[in-house]
Write a protein that holds these residues in place. Structure first.
Motif, PDB file in Angstrom:
ATOM      1  N   GLN A 105      42.516  24.707  73.513  1.00 46.81           N
ATOM      2  CA  GLN A 105      41.919  22.919  74.150  1.00 46.81           C
ATOM      3  C   GLN A 105      40.608  22.816  73.884  1.00 46.81           C
ATOM      4  N   ALA A 106      39.590  23.946  74.125  1.00 46.84           N
ATOM      5  CA  ALA A 106      38.244  22.790  73.956  1.00 46.84           C
ATOM      6  C   ALA A 106      38.023  22.547  73.165  1.00 46.84           C
ATOM      7  N   LEU A 107      38.175  23.436  71.297  1.00 48.33           N
ATOM      8  CA  LEU A 107      38.290  22.767  70.669  1.00 48.33           C
ATOM      9  C   LEU A 107      38.562  21.639  70.152  1.00 48.33           C
ATOM     10  N   SER A 108      40.105  21.172  70.662  1.00 53.14           N
ATOM     11  CA  SER A 108      40.614  20.098  70.129  1.00 53.14           C
ATOM     12  C   SER A 108      40.045  18.977  71.006  1.00 53.14           C
ATOM     13  N   GLY A 109      39.521  19.089  71.952  1.00 50.61           N
ATOM     14  CA  GLY A 109      38.718  17.674  72.978  1.00 50.61           C
ATOM     15  C   GLY A 109      37.938  17.638  72.128  1.00 50.61           C
ATOM     16  N   ILE A 110      36.583  18.649  71.709  1.00 52.12           N
ATOM     17  CA  ILE A 110      35.267  18.229  71.159  1.00 52.12           C
ATOM     18  C   ILE A 110      35.732  17.521  69.894  1.00 52.12           C
ATOM     19  N   ALA A 111      36.686  18.510  68.995  1.00 52.60           N
ATOM     20  CA  ALA A 111      37.260  17.338  68.117  1.00 52.60           C
ATOM     21  C   ALA A 111      37.524  15.885  68.015  1.00 52.60           C
ATOM     22  N   ALA A 112      38.364  16.068  69.355  1.00 53.19           N
ATOM     23  CA  ALA A 112      38.670  14.565  69.254  1.00 53.19           C
ATOM     24  C   ALA A 112      37.707  13.225  69.829  1.00 53.19           C
ATOM     25  N   ALA A 113      36.294  13.963  70.653  1.00 54.82           N
ATOM     26  CA  ALA A 113      35.301  13.285  70.724  1.00 54.82           C
ATOM     27  C   ALA A 113      34.222  13.382  69.588  1.00 54.82           C
TER      28      ALA A 113
END
Length: 125
Positions: A105-113
């Motif tokens: 989830q953290a990696l996905s959030g960083i990717a989105a940002a």
């Protein structure tokens, strides 16, 4: 300078999504065993497994697309990249809401940002 920052944003997003996908693929066997032992109806268990693999493969394909956009910005439109950036946002939001926090989830959030920041830094003609 802006072009380099744009490229790095997309490369960071691609690396985060690829890492999340690899993590998901590596944990598939243990998840599949847990689903098999859960007592779910067979069609629901298979559906869960298919969604697990589909999510990981979607992240890998999106990582490739973002890496291509960083390498050759003219090959993909800015609006397509922004639209593709909505996928990890939706995924991260759903997982944070329904599952809680974790590496994926953290990696996905960083990717989105990173995708959205990259879209703001998109090089002009």
């Amino acid at each position: 300078m802006l072009t380099r920052a744009f490229q790095w944003c997309l490369y960071v997003a691609a690396a985060c999504l690829a890492a999340a996908a690899i993590f998901g693929l590596m944990s598939y066997v243990s998840v599949s065993i847990a689903v098999g032992n859960s007592g779910l109806k067979p069609e629901l268990a298979q559906s869960f497994r298919a969604h697990w693999l589909g999510s990981a493969l979607q992240s890998l394909l999106l990582a490739g697309l973002l890496a291509l956009a960083g390498w050759r910005p003219g090959s993909i439109s800015r609006s397509a990249i922004v639209f593709c950036g909505l996928l990890p946002i939706a995924s991260a939001a759903l997982f944070f809401t329904l599952v809680g926090s974790g590496w994926g989830q953290a990696l996905s959030g960083i990717a989105a940002a990173a995708v959205l920041l990259g879209a703001l830094l998109w090089p002009g003609k």
